[in-house]
Design a protein around this motif. Sequence first.
Motif, mmCIF file in Angstrom:
data_model
loop_
_atom_site.group_PDB
_atom_site.id
_atom_site.type_symbol
_atom_site.label_atom_id
_atom_site.label_comp_id
_atom_site.label_asym_id
_atom_site.label_seq_id
_atom_site.Cartn_x
_atom_site.Cartn_y
_atom_site.Cartn_z
ATOM 1 N N GLN A 25 0.829 -1.207 0.000
ATOM 2 C CA GLN A 25 0.000 0.000 0.000
ATOM 3 C C GLN A 25 0.866 1.260 0.000
ATOM 4 O O GLN A 25 0.511 2.269 -0.616
ATOM 5 C CB GLN A 25 -0.945 -0.005 1.207
ATOM 6 N N LEU A 26 1.998 1.190 0.680
ATOM 7 C CA LEU A 26 2.931 2.321 0.700
ATOM 8 C C LEU A 26 3.427 2.631 -0.712
ATOM 9 O O LEU A 26 3.461 3.792 -1.145
ATOM 10 C CB LEU A 26 4.110 1.983 1.623
ATOM 11 N N GLN A 28 1.944 2.119 -3.389
ATOM 12 C CA GLN A 28 0.844 2.663 -4.205
ATOM 13 C C GLN A 28 0.310 3.989 -3.665
ATOM 14 O O GLN A 28 -0.611 4.570 -4.237
ATOM 15 C CB GLN A 28 -0.311 1.654 -4.260
ATOM 16 N N SER A 29 0.847 4.463 -2.543
ATOM 17 C CA SER A 29 0.333 5.688 -1.929
ATOM 18 C C SER A 29 0.952 6.920 -2.571
ATOM 19 O O SER A 29 1.832 6.814 -3.420
ATOM 20 C CB SER A 29 0.661 5.681 -0.428
ATOM 21 N N THR A 30 0.483 8.091 -2.137
ATOM 22 C CA THR A 30 1.057 9.351 -2.638
ATOM 23 C C THR A 30 2.180 9.841 -1.733
ATOM 24 O O THR A 30 2.680 10.955 -1.894
ATOM 25 C CB THR A 30 -0.018 10.456 -2.709
ATOM 26 N N ILE A 31 2.595 9.039 -0.760
ATOM 27 C CA ILE A 31 3.673 9.452 0.149
ATOM 28 C C ILE A 31 5.000 9.482 -0.619
ATOM 29 O O ILE A 31 5.419 8.472 -1.180
ATOM 30 C CB ILE A 31 3.794 8.464 1.341
ATOM 31 N N ARG A 307 -9.745 -1.152 -1.242
ATOM 32 C CA ARG A 307 -9.536 -0.240 -0.105
ATOM 33 C C ARG A 307 -10.844 0.297 0.466
ATOM 34 O O ARG A 307 -10.871 0.832 1.565
ATOM 35 C CB ARG A 307 -8.703 0.953 -0.558
ATOM 36 N N TRP A 339 -4.037 -0.617 4.770
ATOM 37 C CA TRP A 339 -4.346 0.620 4.034
ATOM 38 C C TRP A 339 -4.659 1.774 4.982
ATOM 39 O O TRP A 339 -4.168 2.883 4.797
ATOM 40 C CB TRP A 339 -5.483 0.419 3.023
ATOM 41 N N VAL A 342 -1.369 3.175 6.245
ATOM 42 C CA VAL A 342 -0.673 3.978 5.229
ATOM 43 C C VAL A 342 -1.445 5.271 4.941
ATOM 44 O O VAL A 342 -0.859 6.346 4.773
ATOM 45 C CB VAL A 342 -0.476 3.151 3.934
ATOM 46 N N GLU A 343 -2.774 5.140 4.940
ATOM 47 C CA GLU A 343 -3.613 6.316 4.655
ATOM 48 C C GLU A 343 -3.420 7.393 5.731
ATOM 49 O O GLU A 343 -3.427 8.590 5.424
ATOM 50 C CB GLU A 343 -5.084 5.862 4.593
ATOM 51 N N GLN A 346 -0.243 9.073 4.902
ATOM 52 C CA GLN A 346 -0.464 9.913 3.722
ATOM 53 C C GLN A 346 -1.152 11.222 4.132
ATOM 54 O O GLN A 346 -0.820 12.306 3.637
ATOM 55 C CB GLN A 346 -1.334 9.121 2.730
#
Lengths: 364, 364
Positions: A25-26, A28-31, A307, A339, A342-343, A346
């Motif tokens: 998930q990391l 795929q994240s925007t971080i 998600r 998720w 990670v969210e 984010q």
Amino acid sequence: MVAKNSYNVAVLGATGAVGRRILEQLAQSTIPFDSVKALASAHSAGQKVPFQDGELVVEEANEHSFDDVDIVLASAGGSTSKALAPAAVKAGAVVVDNSSYWRMNDQVPLVVPEVNADALKDHQGIIANPNCSTTQLVMALNPVFQQFGLEQVIISTYQAASGAGKAAMDEVLAESQARLLGEDMGELAHVLPVKGDKKHFPLAFNLLPQIDVFEEEGYTHEEYKMIHETKKIILGDKNAKQIKVTGTAVRVPVMIGHGESVYIDTGDEAVTTDQIRAAIASVDNVVIQDDPATQTYPQPLLAEGKRETFVGRIRPDLENPGAFHLWIVSDNLLKGAAWNTVEIAQELVKMDLVRVPADSAFTK
Amino acid sequence: MVAKNSYNVAVLGATGAVGRRILEQLAQSTIPFDSVKALASAHSAGQKVPFQDGELVVEEANEHSFDDVDIVLASAGGSTSKALAPAAVKAGAVVVDNSSYWRMNDQVPLVVPEVNADALKDHQGIIANPNCSTTQLVMALNPVFQQFGLEQVIISTYQAASGAGKAAMDEVLAESQARLLGEDMGELAHVLPVKGDKKHFPLAFNLLPQIDVFEEEGYTHEEYKMIHETKKIILGDKNAKQIKVTGTAVRVPVMIGHGESVYIDTGDEAVTTDQIRAAIASVDNVVIQDDPATQTYPQPLLAEGKRETFVGRIRPDLENPGAFHLWIVSDNLLKGAAWNTVEIAQELVKMDLVRVPADSAFTK
């Protein structure tokens, strides 16, 4: 202090079912991350875990692991989080923790970003991720509470084996195979319902009305988590009386995806089913699957790998105006764990909150 | 009229999953039978079904099948019962019917012997056996209602595949095998959730919040059956307002044994958990399995093949005095179907009620 443009991230408990999904998930994240470090206990050090197109070599986690780290995403169990989260904060990292250890601490925000992202503003270095059964629940309850009020919530859960980890999933698959071959399943139960408890029972083709250990008044720890965490997230206070919350937690022979049959009483006799449905639909990342005419309703198999939180079977109690039924399903390993963790990170990046305040309770 | 010492019995729908169990339960009952006849549709005629140590040859059921019959135990579906039950009564037989067709008829008692055997006294030749999810529910609810009152009942069911018949059980086993082999399950779903409905979904490792077809207000027919039948059995009137009943019915990947998470509000703040437990324990054929210290609670695998209804997880709503949770499990094919049907007949024999009254509505 100038906002950083990118971050060094450590994933603690990187070899577990949730830890692996946190890495996924990391990625795929925007971080914006500079580096990602995989940490686990000594006996997992040296293992490799997949990340993006390659692999990370797992390092042993200790109090010195966090010197150059900005964000720790932790899913390593309560005792590890108890020991290492303060060390990480002292080293300057912000910890998002998926264990139950910090959730009820008054100095730790318990966050579902779609519900109470504002609570992140007061973080002191540790933010807790709620229990899986709580997260999907508050996604649907919060908009109802905000718009119409909530007097009582009664939950019956249908929780997947993966909530008890990979060993529990393997156990159910082995039991299922034995049953199909006409063999005895009893000998195969070593993990469920609770790894550390005295007795173990097969879950395949069965129902186990015990998740986590039994505590006072005949409730399980899982049931208390659901009650107290729901109140803390929606009301900011686990002892708040404004919403009565109660329920029963049951393990079902599903691999991934928790179901929840939820009864809500708004106390407002004028509220309609369409208003309830519209309120829930307005939440980001909630998907309404609710059309009897086309047999559309949430199912674990349809939620696996997603998600979102899925809500359906929304309908009135025909004898108690203002009360309604909901059926909520979500992937317990994603929105219920990896998720949401990670969210939160984010969201911290987006809100420019990736820093430990000087007066943090955890640096004293 | 002199009481008969023994009876000629016919089992209608003898080749089905429930029909076969009716024959088995009949053999084990105290009903003194002279002869037993196995009846089914034309295409099953000639088949053999086990009975006692031997077999019965199945005969085609028609309106002339009942000339020498005293008791008909029927589990042949609504349309067959609609057509043949009055013919059997006209021929002088008393019919105990397991279909849903007659249950809500004002001239038909709907009976769970431990709860409302007295309703048998008014029978006019047809007695209905309740829906499986209702039977185990009223076993626990009735003593609470009688001793302390009941304001509201909220049910979430966890219903086994066998409630949808043998084809549904076979489907879940085939899907389970496919999943274990890593194959696609979707292609194997042809029966569940509802044989005659438009779409079919896998139940293996999944949850289907649809049992029977959808009706008004987004409720399924199964949910309405539970609501109306519970009121008719406990109160004698399906529209009675004294007890509010509502709920959600969910199919789970279990073969045999329904679970029910039930919330009851007595409205009496002085009632204790021990009083509730004692009231339920006082019912014949209810077994309390309720000891958190020894992880004792009802499970479908433990209930399979048993005639009893098992109740556990009895505990108070900690914020709403007078309200309690129950977890109820029973073998849906036995107490939920075959055994309750035979038990009604056994009770008719005991009460000397195996006769059609002269003024029966069904002989006119």
